[in-house]
Design a protein around this motif. Structure first.
Motif, PDB file in Angstrom:
ATOM      1  N   VAL A  35      30.481  43.042  41.184  1.00  0.00           N
ATOM      2  CA  VAL A  35      30.705  44.389  40.605  1.00  0.00           C
ATOM      3  C   VAL A  35      29.692  45.480  41.691  1.00  0.00           C
ATOM      4  N   HIS A  36      30.052  46.687  41.860  1.00  0.00           N
ATOM      5  CA  HIS A  36      29.014  47.767  42.470  1.00  0.00           C
ATOM      6  C   HIS A  36      29.233  48.864  41.623  1.00  0.00           C
ATOM      7  N   PRO A  37      27.947  49.618  41.748  1.00  0.00           N
ATOM      8  CA  PRO A  37      26.877  48.987  42.173  1.00  0.00           C
ATOM      9  C   PRO A  37      26.291  47.866  41.300  1.00  0.00           C
ATOM     10  N   GLU A  38      25.278  47.278  41.663  1.00  0.00           N
ATOM     11  CA  GLU A  38      24.509  46.028  40.894  1.00  0.00           C
ATOM     12  C   GLU A  38      23.846  46.571  39.869  1.00  0.00           C
ATOM     13  N   SER A  39      23.776  47.950  39.611  1.00  0.00           N
ATOM     14  CA  SER A  39      22.624  48.303  38.211  1.00  0.00           C
ATOM     15  C   SER A  39      23.312  49.759  38.193  1.00  0.00           C
ATOM     16  N   THR A  50      33.039  49.348  40.722  1.00  0.00           N
ATOM     17  CA  THR A  50      33.954  48.891  41.792  1.00  0.00           C
ATOM     18  C   THR A  50      33.901  47.294  41.721  1.00  0.00           C
ATOM     19  N   PHE A  51      34.801  46.778  41.351  1.00  0.00           N
ATOM     20  CA  PHE A  51      35.083  44.943  41.408  1.00  0.00           C
ATOM     21  C   PHE A  51      35.668  44.613  42.704  1.00  0.00           C
ATOM     22  N   ARG A  52      34.920  43.930  43.511  1.00  0.00           N
ATOM     23  CA  ARG A  52      35.393  43.589  44.676  1.00  0.00           C
ATOM     24  C   ARG A  52      35.913  42.064  44.618  1.00  0.00           C
ATOM     25  N   VAL A  53      36.919  41.797  44.872  1.00  0.00           N
ATOM     26  CA  VAL A  53      37.652  40.551  44.780  1.00  0.00           C
ATOM     27  C   VAL A  53      38.036  39.838  46.307  1.00  0.00           C
ATOM     28  N   PRO A  54      37.456  39.119  46.839  1.00  0.00           N
ATOM     29  CA  PRO A  54      37.740  38.342  48.066  1.00  0.00           C
ATOM     30  C   PRO A  54      38.689  37.315  47.875  1.00  0.00           C
ATOM     31  N   ASP A  55      39.624  37.027  48.883  1.00  0.00           N
ATOM     32  CA  ASP A  55      40.466  35.818  48.699  1.00  0.00           C
ATOM     33  C   ASP A  55      39.901  34.631  49.642  1.00  0.00           C
ATOM     34  N   GLU A  56      39.574  33.566  48.998  1.00  0.00           N
ATOM     35  CA  GLU A  56      38.751  32.597  49.473  1.00  0.00           C
ATOM     36  C   GLU A  56      39.915  31.381  50.151  1.00  0.00           C
ATOM     37  N   SER A  57      40.937  31.503  49.882  1.00  0.00           N
ATOM     38  CA  SER A  57      41.837  30.458  50.118  1.00  0.00           C
ATOM     39  C   SER A  57      42.235  30.565  51.859  1.00  0.00           C
ATOM     40  N   ASP A  58      42.426  29.637  52.607  1.00  0.00           N
ATOM     41  CA  ASP A  58      42.872  29.657  53.876  1.00  0.00           C
ATOM     42  C   ASP A  58      44.505  29.819  54.005  1.00  0.00           C
ATOM     43  N   THR A  59      45.084  29.568  52.975  1.00  0.00           N
ATOM     44  CA  THR A  59      46.628  29.843  53.171  1.00  0.00           C
ATOM     45  C   THR A  59      47.277  30.420  52.060  1.00  0.00           C
ATOM     46  N   PHE A 128      38.938  47.125  43.200  1.00  0.00           N
ATOM     47  CA  PHE A 128      39.441  47.881  41.948  1.00  0.00           C
ATOM     48  C   PHE A 128      38.624  48.698  41.372  1.00  0.00           C
ATOM     49  N   ASP A 129      38.679  49.841  41.183  1.00  0.00           N
ATOM     50  CA  ASP A 129      37.645  50.673  40.472  1.00  0.00           C
ATOM     51  C   ASP A 129      38.344  51.031  39.047  1.00  0.00           C
ATOM     52  N   GLU A 168      22.151  30.168  41.058  1.00  0.00           N
ATOM     53  CA  GLU A 168      23.342  30.776  40.731  1.00  0.00           C
ATOM     54  C   GLU A 168      24.315  29.493  40.726  1.00  0.00           C
ATOM     55  N   PRO A 169      25.317  29.852  39.770  1.00  0.00           N
ATOM     56  CA  PRO A 169      26.259  28.764  39.408  1.00  0.00           C
ATOM     57  C   PRO A 169      27.270  28.663  40.436  1.00  0.00           C
ATOM     58  N   GLU A 170      28.360  28.143  40.350  1.00  0.00           N
ATOM     59  CA  GLU A 170      29.333  27.773  41.509  1.00  0.00           C
ATOM     60  C   GLU A 170      30.309  29.090  41.445  1.00  0.00           C
ATOM     61  N   ASN A 171      30.749  29.376  40.240  1.00  0.00           N
ATOM     62  CA  ASN A 171      31.624  30.279  40.285  1.00  0.00           C
ATOM     63  C   ASN A 171      31.069  31.576  38.943  1.00  0.00           C
ATOM     64  N   PRO A 172      30.058  32.253  39.512  1.00  0.00           N
ATOM     65  CA  PRO A 172      29.383  33.178  38.574  1.00  0.00           C
ATOM     66  C   PRO A 172      30.193  34.506  38.427  1.00  0.00           C
ATOM     67  N   ALA A 173      29.967  34.776  37.144  1.00  0.00           N
ATOM     68  CA  ALA A 173      30.948  36.182  36.629  1.00  0.00           C
ATOM     69  C   ALA A 173      29.991  37.285  37.082  1.00  0.00           C
ATOM     70  N   PRO A 174      30.625  38.347  37.548  1.00  0.00           N
ATOM     71  CA  PRO A 174      30.175  39.597  37.982  1.00  0.00           C
ATOM     72  C   PRO A 174      29.143  40.036  36.695  1.00  0.00           C
ATOM     73  N   VAL A 175      27.949  40.512  37.035  1.00  0.00           N
ATOM     74  CA  VAL A 175      26.997  41.005  36.153  1.00  0.00           C
ATOM     75  C   VAL A 175      26.349  42.384  36.605  1.00  0.00           C
TER      76      VAL A 175
END
Length: 237
Positions: A35-39, A50-59, A128-129, A168-175
């Motif tokens: 999430v941006h900004p962070e504070s 703004t919530f930034r969602v990256p695609d981590e898959s190769d396919t 996503f805003d 930081e956990p493996e799949n952290p939630a946006p804070v």
């Protein structure tokens, strides 16, 4: 010489592999939903996240994003910005504890936003805003748990929360961190005051050095004039 060169090559190769591993780990760590900004300041009004969602898959591509908003400390007046190719579904929830505002008492708030219909390809991301009317002022942070669904059916749950002091956990939630109102301004004022004092001190120091140099120059010129006078007097005699 041959043995030494071989050793150096092995060391170089090991260093390169280690550096690549570090960079890969850093890249993987930064590819979380964020999430941006962070504070933001507590109780801030008329802002946007703004919530930034990256695609981590190769396919596979990301085809669905579910964002869960906290209802124990709700965001008021939530609005969703439209995105080409994506359809947003907004879900409201009845609040257990209504929120009193200057415009009246709020009894329900947005608890979930689901985006579908679009696509985030491998190696890409989507922003996503979400606009809000007011943030809560009774908590230090807000956690936005998120589910990311891929075209191959895989669902990544960005829902883990790290306790204070933990890694930081493996799949952290946006804070989103919420800071005390006026903290930034106070810090800026203090920084400005310190900078002003340092500037004045530097100016005083520069002035003192300038006067010292000028004094030395005058002294040298005086000595030179005296020496010239003595030499001229001796030549005359």
């Amino acid at each position: 010489m041959s043995s030494a060169r071989t050793s150096l090559r092995r060391i170089g190769l090991g260093s390169a592999l280690a550096a690549a591993a570090v960079l890969t780990a850093a890249g993987a760590a930064s590819a979380h939903v964020t999430v941006h900004p962070e504070s933001y300041a507590k109780g801030a009004t008329d802002g946007a996240l703004t919530f930034r969602v990256p695609d981590e898959s190769d396919t596979a591509s990301t085809t669905k994003v579910q964002l869960f908003l906290p209802t124990d400390h709700p965001l008021l007046g939530v609005l969703v910005s439209p995105h080409d190719g994506w359809t947003a579904k907004v879900t409201d929830t009845k609040l257990k504890t209504p929120v009193k505002t200057d415009d009246g008492t709020i009894t329900d708030a947005v608890s979930e936003i689901t985006w579908t219909g679009g696509k985030i390809g491998p190696g890409q991301y989507e922003d996503f805003d979400v606009a809000f009317g007011q943030l809560p002022d009774d908590t230090a942070q807000l956690t936005f748990k998120t589910l990311q669904t891929y075209s191959d059916g895989k669902v990544v749950r960005w829902i883990e929360e790290a306790a204070q002091g933990d890694e930081e956990p493996e799949n952290p939630a946006p804070v989103l961190k919420l800071t005390a109102a006026g903290t930034t301004s106070a810090t800026a004022s203090q920084t400005s005051a310190v900078a002003s004092k340092e500037s004045k001190a530097a100016a005083s120091d520069s002035t003192a050095r300038g006067l010292g140099v000028a004094g030395l120059v005058v002294g040298v010129l005086g000595l030179a004039a005296g020496a010239f006078a003595v030499v001229r007097s001796r030549r005359t005699q």
